[in-house]
Write a protein that holds these residues in place. Sequence first.
Motif, mmCIF file in Angstrom:
data_model
loop_
_atom_site.group_PDB
_atom_site.id
_atom_site.type_symbol
_atom_site.label_atom_id
_atom_site.label_comp_id
_atom_site.label_asym_id
_atom_site.label_seq_id
_atom_site.Cartn_x
_atom_site.Cartn_y
_atom_site.Cartn_z
ATOM 1 N N VAL A 133 -34.986 31.966 6.908
ATOM 2 C CA VAL A 133 -33.921 32.878 6.488
ATOM 3 C C VAL A 133 -33.407 32.412 5.136
ATOM 4 O O VAL A 133 -33.081 31.229 4.959
ATOM 5 N N LEU A 134 -33.355 33.325 4.172
ATOM 6 C CA LEU A 134 -32.824 33.035 2.845
ATOM 7 C C LEU A 134 -31.481 33.722 2.680
ATOM 8 O O LEU A 134 -31.350 34.914 2.946
ATOM 9 N N VAL A 135 -30.489 32.964 2.226
ATOM 10 C CA VAL A 135 -29.179 33.498 1.866
ATOM 11 C C VAL A 135 -28.867 33.004 0.459
ATOM 12 O O VAL A 135 -28.799 31.796 0.231
ATOM 13 N N VAL A 136 -28.690 33.936 -0.501
ATOM 14 C CA VAL A 136 -28.510 33.526 -1.889
ATOM 15 C C VAL A 136 -27.615 34.531 -2.602
ATOM 16 O O VAL A 136 -27.667 35.737 -2.333
ATOM 17 N N ASP A 137 -26.751 34.019 -3.477
ATOM 18 C CA ASP A 137 -25.953 34.883 -4.335
ATOM 19 C C ASP A 137 -26.883 35.623 -5.291
ATOM 20 O O ASP A 137 -27.824 35.041 -5.832
ATOM 21 N N ARG A 138 -26.622 36.916 -5.522
ATOM 22 C CA ARG A 138 -27.507 37.696 -6.382
ATOM 23 C C ARG A 138 -27.581 37.133 -7.790
ATOM 24 O O ARG A 138 -28.590 37.304 -8.477
ATOM 25 N N SER A 139 -26.548 36.440 -8.242
ATOM 26 C CA SER A 139 -26.565 35.853 -9.587
ATOM 27 C C SER A 139 -27.399 34.579 -9.652
ATOM 28 O O SER A 139 -27.646 34.060 -10.743
ATOM 29 N N LYS A 140 -27.869 34.076 -8.497
ATOM 30 C CA LYS A 140 -28.616 32.816 -8.459
ATOM 31 C C LYS A 140 -30.051 33.000 -7.953
ATOM 32 O O LYS A 140 -30.723 32.016 -7.632
ATOM 33 N N VAL A 141 -30.529 34.234 -7.906
ATOM 34 C CA VAL A 141 -31.838 34.466 -7.285
ATOM 35 C C VAL A 141 -32.981 33.809 -8.044
ATOM 36 O O VAL A 141 -34.028 33.498 -7.461
ATOM 37 N N GLN A 142 -32.826 33.570 -9.355
ATOM 38 C CA GLN A 142 -33.898 32.916 -10.104
ATOM 39 C C GLN A 142 -34.119 31.474 -9.644
ATOM 40 O O GLN A 142 -35.162 30.882 -9.910
ATOM 41 N N GLU A 143 -33.136 30.900 -8.944
ATOM 42 C CA GLU A 143 -33.259 29.523 -8.475
ATOM 43 C C GLU A 143 -34.084 29.402 -7.203
ATOM 44 O O GLU A 143 -34.340 28.293 -6.734
ATOM 45 N N VAL A 144 -34.493 30.534 -6.633
ATOM 46 C CA VAL A 144 -35.344 30.483 -5.438
ATOM 47 C C VAL A 144 -36.665 29.780 -5.745
ATOM 48 O O VAL A 144 -37.214 29.061 -4.908
ATOM 49 N N LYS A 145 -37.166 29.957 -6.977
ATOM 50 C CA LYS A 145 -38.425 29.298 -7.351
ATOM 51 C C LYS A 145 -38.311 27.784 -7.226
ATOM 52 O O LYS A 145 -39.227 27.115 -6.736
ATOM 53 N N GLY A 146 -37.186 27.220 -7.667
ATOM 54 C CA GLY A 146 -36.982 25.785 -7.523
ATOM 55 C C GLY A 146 -36.884 25.357 -6.073
ATOM 56 O O GLY A 146 -37.357 24.277 -5.695
ATOM 57 N N LEU A 147 -36.270 26.206 -5.244
ATOM 58 C CA LEU A 147 -36.198 25.909 -3.817
ATOM 59 C C LEU A 147 -37.590 25.819 -3.206
ATOM 60 O O LEU A 147 -37.885 24.906 -2.415
ATOM 61 N N VAL A 148 -38.469 26.753 -3.573
ATOM 62 C CA VAL A 148 -39.830 26.729 -3.034
ATOM 63 C C VAL A 148 -40.556 25.462 -3.461
ATOM 64 O O VAL A 148 -41.320 24.875 -2.682
ATOM 65 N N SER A 149 -40.318 25.006 -4.676
ATOM 66 C CA SER A 149 -40.925 23.747 -5.133
ATOM 67 C C SER A 149 -40.480 22.586 -4.250
ATOM 68 O O SER A 149 -41.274 21.698 -3.925
ATOM 69 N N ARG A 150 -39.222 22.568 -3.845
ATOM 70 C CA ARG A 150 -38.728 21.511 -2.958
ATOM 71 C C ARG A 150 -39.377 21.598 -1.584
ATOM 72 O O ARG A 150 -39.716 20.582 -0.972
ATOM 73 N N ILE A 151 -39.562 22.836 -1.089
ATOM 74 C CA ILE A 151 -40.209 23.013 0.212
ATOM 75 C C ILE A 151 -41.651 22.504 0.158
ATOM 76 O O ILE A 151 -42.133 21.833 1.085
ATOM 77 N N LYS A 152 -42.338 22.816 -0.962
ATOM 78 C CA LYS A 152 -43.717 22.327 -1.115
ATOM 79 C C LYS A 152 -43.751 20.808 -1.187
ATOM 80 O O LYS A 152 -44.664 20.164 -0.645
ATOM 81 N N ALA A 153 -42.785 20.200 -1.883
ATOM 82 C CA ALA A 153 -42.754 18.746 -2.005
ATOM 83 C C ALA A 153 -42.594 18.068 -0.651
ATOM 84 O O ALA A 153 -43.039 16.929 -0.451
ATOM 85 N N GLN A 154 -41.964 18.763 0.290
ATOM 86 C CA GLN A 154 -41.804 18.232 1.645
ATOM 87 C C GLN A 154 -43.002 18.540 2.539
ATOM 88 O O GLN A 154 -42.994 18.206 3.717
ATOM 89 N N HIS A 155 -44.021 19.206 1.962
ATOM 90 C CA HIS A 155 -45.238 19.591 2.691
ATOM 91 C C HIS A 155 -44.907 20.464 3.910
ATOM 92 O O HIS A 155 -45.594 20.405 4.939
ATOM 93 N N ALA A 156 -43.848 21.258 3.794
ATOM 94 C CA ALA A 156 -43.474 22.161 4.884
ATOM 95 C C ALA A 156 -44.349 23.406 4.837
ATOM 96 O O ALA A 156 -44.639 23.934 3.762
ATOM 97 N N PRO A 157 -44.773 23.911 5.981
ATOM 98 C CA PRO A 157 -45.704 25.054 5.996
ATOM 99 C C PRO A 157 -45.087 26.335 5.478
ATOM 100 O O PRO A 157 -45.808 27.248 5.071
ATOM 101 N N GLU A 158 -43.747 26.456 5.483
ATOM 102 C CA GLU A 158 -43.110 27.705 5.090
ATOM 103 C C GLU A 158 -43.349 28.075 3.629
ATOM 104 O O GLU A 158 -43.129 29.226 3.245
ATOM 105 N N ALA A 159 -43.772 27.125 2.810
ATOM 106 C CA ALA A 159 -44.062 27.447 1.409
ATOM 107 C C ALA A 159 -45.372 28.205 1.261
ATOM 108 O O ALA A 159 -45.524 28.996 0.319
#
Length: 509
Positions: A367-393
């Motif tokens: 589930v993603l919850v994000v302020d519309r003014s911060k949606v460009q930061e989702v890309k950085g979040l995905v990078s963190r998920i990948k760094a944790q080797h989590a399957p959700e990325a």
Amino acid sequence: MNERSGVGQEVLPQAVAPDAPQSDALACTRIVPVVLAGGSGTRLWPMSREHFPKQLIGVVGSDTLLQATVRRLDGFPPGWQVAGAPIVVCGEPHRFVIAEQLHACGMDARLVIEPARRDTAPALTLGAALASANGDDAILVVMPSDHAITDVGALQRALACAARHAQRGAIVTLGVPPRSPETGFGYIRVGAALEDGAHRIDGFVEKPAAELAAQYVAQGGYWWNSGIFVMRASVWLDALRALQPDMHAACLAAFADGQMDGTVFRPDAAAFARTPADSIDYAVMERLSSSSGWAPEGVVVALDAGWSDLGSWDAVWAAMEKDEAGNAGRGRVMFEGAVASYAHSEGRLVACVGTSNLVVVETADAVLVVDRSKVQEVKGLVSRIKAQHAPEADEHRKVQRPWGFYDSIDHGERFQVKRIVVTPGARLSLQLHHHRAEHWTVVRGTALVTRGEESFLLSENESTYIPLGVRHRLENPGKVPLEIIEVQSGAYLGEDDIVRFDDTYGRCS
């Protein structure tokens, strides 16, 4: 030239230089759509994943973005011959899903499978080479597969104007007159006016800071770069030869040594690996006015068709119809006292109460919850998920396969439960696992099971056991989908613990 491919560099036609006689060029009215479908689209996570990117999902309308793209030349203005089979350039992981989605919308496409990601210029070069393989010099309409267009008629009129300029040897791009200052787009500096409302390209501008973007909008003469291009195949290839000789040589070598298998073309991987990675803009478009020697003319045509690159959830919200409070939703969503919010549900009810400028996206595993003014930061979040080797990325819980799909229902330290659905007539590969055993229970349909040296049928409510290290295969011989519940147990349950011995879909080593 590879005998199996039937294509090679020597059959590619030569471009017509600007001062050459134009009779042959003007006779060209055949249009071949080239759809670039190799992106990942991490800003639309959690709907878009590495192995199921945004072009394969539906976020606006009933079609996926890929399906909507390939339909856009239907009913093209009279006088043009649009090829019935577009060329789609994609990666191996997405090949089967793309083929299935195109088949579902009645489209027979030619697929070019990139051996590695090298950005859009090499991808277009492979498409141009395939379009030219029979000696034809068609006009290519090059489209990203993950953009949205609300007015297809306006798009087609802009493309027809662009095609007329492409006939005479220009490389044309569609520019979008800006509606607001945007820092997420590149801009085209518009030059002198030509006929039909087209303009010469005066230059390209990188994604600007907010203040500079506001200046562009205020002073005019700067259009958003849509990423849609129109040119004759030979003109692109000759321009690439002049401006990027290393890329041209590597791509054409990969094409000449490639293999054609039905409607699927596979370039030579070793040759393609030698090509530099670069975009169409950087490799060619930005060099047209400054290059030494002959180069095609760069032309831009205005596109006023409700274009969006859907580069963020805020862009998705902007592209959708909204209620009187500015809310937009998809799936099982409800708004109560909410303002300017977006909600997307893949299953569960999502209720937004008193929210303002919020994005909520629900899938089976995230589930993603994000302020519309911060949606460009989702890309950085995905990078963190990948760094944790989590399957959700990388994967959704429900994973598409050429034979059907599986849904990972539950998992623990040494077990995993999957729901597997096999389409009628399909079968999985003959395989074994070194680290896990499997229990199969049929809940719908009939299964043909190969286990070691024996083969047998299983009906509903019957089950079997596949020991660790034993060759096995699952098939659906019936006319309805086969559904089984699989319980895996063992020390390692990763998808890479598969040794394939025979596979209908060419996935054996």
